[in-house]
Scaffold this motif. Structure first.
Motif, PDB file in Angstrom:
ATOM      1  N   LYS A  77      15.800  52.437  54.781  1.00 19.44           N
ATOM      2  CA  LYS A  77      15.476  51.669  55.986  1.00 19.44           C
ATOM      3  C   LYS A  77      14.662  50.437  55.596  1.00 19.44           C
ATOM      4  O   LYS A  77      13.852  50.490  54.663  1.00 19.44           O
ATOM      5  CB  LYS A  77      14.664  52.527  56.963  1.00 19.44           C
ATOM      6  CG  LYS A  77      15.282  53.874  57.287  1.00 19.44           C
ATOM      7  CD  LYS A  77      14.324  54.739  58.084  1.00 19.44           C
ATOM      8  CE  LYS A  77      14.867  56.142  58.270  1.00 19.44           C
ATOM      9  NZ  LYS A  77      13.922  56.998  59.023  1.00 19.44           N
ATOM     10  N   PHE A  79      12.349  47.619  57.676  1.00 19.66           N
ATOM     11  CA  PHE A  79      11.794  47.083  58.917  1.00 19.66           C
ATOM     12  C   PHE A  79      11.496  45.589  58.724  1.00 19.66           C
ATOM     13  O   PHE A  79      11.055  45.157  57.664  1.00 19.66           O
ATOM     14  CB  PHE A  79      10.528  47.833  59.318  1.00 19.66           C
ATOM     15  CG  PHE A  79      10.795  49.250  59.757  1.00 19.66           C
ATOM     16  CD1 PHE A  79      11.078  49.541  61.086  1.00 19.66           C
ATOM     17  CD2 PHE A  79      10.801  50.289  58.839  1.00 19.66           C
ATOM     18  CE1 PHE A  79      11.341  50.839  61.491  1.00 19.66           C
ATOM     19  CE2 PHE A  79      11.070  51.597  59.225  1.00 19.66           C
ATOM     20  CZ  PHE A  79      11.340  51.869  60.558  1.00 19.66           C
ATOM     21  N   GLU A 151      13.884  52.762  67.673  1.00 13.59           N
ATOM     22  CA  GLU A 151      13.703  54.175  67.991  1.00 13.59           C
ATOM     23  C   GLU A 151      14.530  55.050  67.052  1.00 13.59           C
ATOM     24  O   GLU A 151      14.042  56.057  66.527  1.00 13.59           O
ATOM     25  CB  GLU A 151      14.101  54.444  69.444  1.00 13.59           C
ATOM     26  CG  GLU A 151      13.933  55.902  69.871  1.00 13.59           C
ATOM     27  CD  GLU A 151      14.379  56.140  71.301  1.00 13.59           C
ATOM     28  OE1 GLU A 151      13.505  56.185  72.183  1.00 13.59           O
ATOM     29  OE2 GLU A 151      15.600  56.277  71.527  1.00 13.59           O
ATOM     30  N   LYS A 154      13.095  55.077  63.412  1.00 15.77           N
ATOM     31  CA  LYS A 154      11.847  55.825  63.270  1.00 15.77           C
ATOM     32  C   LYS A 154      12.052  57.336  63.404  1.00 15.77           C
ATOM     33  O   LYS A 154      11.188  58.110  62.987  1.00 15.77           O
ATOM     34  CB  LYS A 154      10.832  55.338  64.307  1.00 15.77           C
ATOM     35  CG  LYS A 154      10.322  53.927  64.051  1.00 15.77           C
ATOM     36  CD  LYS A 154       9.409  53.449  65.163  1.00 15.77           C
ATOM     37  CE  LYS A 154       8.924  52.029  64.900  1.00 15.77           C
ATOM     38  NZ  LYS A 154       8.055  51.520  65.995  1.00 15.77           N
ATOM     39  N   SER A 155      13.188  57.738  63.987  1.00 19.02           N
ATOM     40  CA  SER A 155      13.399  59.165  64.225  1.00 19.02           C
ATOM     41  C   SER A 155      14.411  59.800  63.281  1.00 19.02           C
ATOM     42  O   SER A 155      14.367  61.013  63.041  1.00 19.02           O
ATOM     43  CB  SER A 155      13.853  59.394  65.668  1.00 19.02           C
ATOM     44  OG  SER A 155      15.097  58.736  65.910  1.00 19.02           O
ATOM     45  N   ASN A 315      10.479  63.470  59.470  1.00 17.08           N
ATOM     46  CA  ASN A 315      10.187  62.056  59.250  1.00 17.08           C
ATOM     47  C   ASN A 315       8.701  61.779  59.143  1.00 17.08           C
ATOM     48  O   ASN A 315       7.956  62.124  60.049  1.00 17.08           O
ATOM     49  CB  ASN A 315      10.709  61.235  60.436  1.00 17.08           C
ATOM     50  CG  ASN A 315      12.015  60.580  60.124  1.00 17.08           C
ATOM     51  OD1 ASN A 315      12.376  60.432  58.967  1.00 17.08           O
ATOM     52  ND2 ASN A 315      12.724  60.190  61.153  1.00 17.08           N
ATOM     53  N   LYS A 317       5.843  59.004  59.622  1.00 15.58           N
ATOM     54  CA  LYS A 317       5.843  57.836  60.492  1.00 15.58           C
ATOM     55  C   LYS A 317       5.824  56.563  59.656  1.00 15.58           C
ATOM     56  O   LYS A 317       4.981  56.409  58.777  1.00 15.58           O
ATOM     57  CB  LYS A 317       4.621  57.855  61.415  1.00 15.58           C
ATOM     58  CG  LYS A 317       4.657  58.965  62.448  1.00 15.58           C
ATOM     59  CD  LYS A 317       3.474  58.877  63.370  1.00 15.58           C
ATOM     60  CE  LYS A 317       3.523  59.969  64.426  1.00 15.58           C
ATOM     61  NZ  LYS A 317       2.365  59.910  65.328  1.00 15.58           N
ATOM     62  N   PRO A 318       6.781  55.635  59.917  1.00 20.22           N
ATOM     63  CA  PRO A 318       6.756  54.375  59.183  1.00 20.22           C
ATOM     64  C   PRO A 318       5.592  53.518  59.642  1.00 20.22           C
ATOM     65  O   PRO A 318       4.999  53.751  60.692  1.00 20.22           O
ATOM     66  CB  PRO A 318       8.094  53.717  59.565  1.00 20.22           C
ATOM     67  CG  PRO A 318       8.438  54.322  60.876  1.00 20.22           C
ATOM     68  CD  PRO A 318       7.883  55.710  60.851  1.00 20.22           C
TER      69      PRO A 318
END
Length: 332
Positions: A77, A79, A151, A154-155, A315, A317-318
């Motif tokens: 991922k 961001f 969303e 992050k999940s 997961n 948390k980022p």
């Protein structure tokens, strides 16, 4: 107070869309997370421990630049990514720009999630053109509205299986024991809707539940292919009631689609690139001049374990990302 009202309205609309979306005929993993993207339906489904947990509208690849069908895995991922513009699009734009930094003009939006083998150049990402979702618009990536993409990113867990499927119909039983049918268009001209199996499944369900279903109504729904959920067993005006159960109509039976048992996956670490990392994929809506020479996408094989961990896990948390306000203008 106004922000609270708007937030509650958005949540209500999201829940309504969730409950009105018919489910595909799939068998999600009994443990961990499992993603299904149904191209004709323009929807992404997330299952957790065999149960549906989220549905998102998406934009998928065009006929010339199709989203690769088959089994993939969720990869790294990024961001607030920097978009490295592919040479094919650089040649079309002829403005000397090679990268687009994070921000409102970046067609990747606030996040990019790798889909499958990096060699495929696929991803699930946000957009700077929210009105393009849902649709058949991209160069192959799966595009989401940016709040949905955040969303989702992050999940979802790195390594989770993700299947891109091509089902042109959905057949569901709702909480009131009514049968609902939706038929979708054929953006890639696959012409793979098995109407014989679908009709057989409808007939088997009707017999098992003592219901009579009009074949003319089924014919009309299959001909129109509006994508809307149509009740086959209830009076006009009756609303779809969740939870829904998908029928295994591809097998021509009245059985329900069930999760597929797999051993509980071992924990793995999420793979998150540093904020602002460069991502090179074909984003945006324009078709490069060379696109006519691009062959139709081939089904993808399962990526090697080295590039996509097989075992999803919880997961972490980022890092917090700045608020992202979507503009309405297209990049190109």
């Amino acid at each position: 107070m106004k922000k609270l009202y708007l937030g509650l309205t958005a949540l209500l609309l999201a829940n309504t869309a969730f409950s009105n979306t018919l489910l595909p005929d799939v068998s999600p993993a009994s443990s961990g997370q499992h993603v299904f993207i149904n191209i004709p339906q323009l929807r992404l489904f997330v299952y957790t421990d065999g149960k549906l947990t989220k549905v998102y509208p998406v934009a998928v690849g065009k006929a010339l630049t199709q989203t690769n069908l088959g089994e993939h895995h969720i990869g790294v991922k990024a961001f607030n990514p920097t978009w490295h513009i592919p040479k094919s699009i650089q040649k079309e734009l002829k403005d000397g720009v090679k990268t687009i930094p994070p921000g409102p003009k970046n067609p990747l939006g606030p996040v990019f999630v790798r889909l499958g083998d990096p060699k495929l150049g696929l991803g699930i990402h946000g957009t700077n053109a929210p009105s393009s979702v849902p649709g058949v618009r991209s160069h192959g990536c799966v595009r989401m509205k940016s709040p949905d993409a955040l969303e989702f990113a992050k999940s979802i867990t790195t390594g989770s299986p993700a299947y891109v499927i091509y089902q042109m119909a959905s057949l569901n039983e709702d909480a009131n024991k009514n049968l609902w049918l939706a038929a979708f268009r054929d953006p890639y001209s696959k012409k793979n809707l098995d109407t014989a199996a679908l009709r057989k499944s409808i007939a088997a369900w009707a017999k098992a539940n003592g219901k009579t279903i009009s074949s003319k109504r089924v014919d009309a729904i299959l001909k129109a292919r509006t994508g809307a959920a149509n009740c086959l067993t209830c009076a006009k005006g009756v609303k779809l009631k969740a939870p829904l159960k998908s029928l295994t109509w591809n097998d021509g039976t009245a059985a329900y689609s069930k999760p597929k048992y797999i051993p509980k996956p071992a924990p793995v670490k999420n793979q998150v690139l540093p904020a602002g990392s460069e991502i090179e994929v074909d984003a945006g809506d324009s078709t490069p001049a060379s696109a006519a020479a691009i062959p139709a996408a081939k089904p993808a094989s399962t990526p090697a374990a080295a590039s996509a961990p097989k075992s999803p896990a919880a997961n972490p948390k980022p890092k917090a990302t700045p608020a992202y306000d979507e503009p309405t203008d297209l990049l190109f």
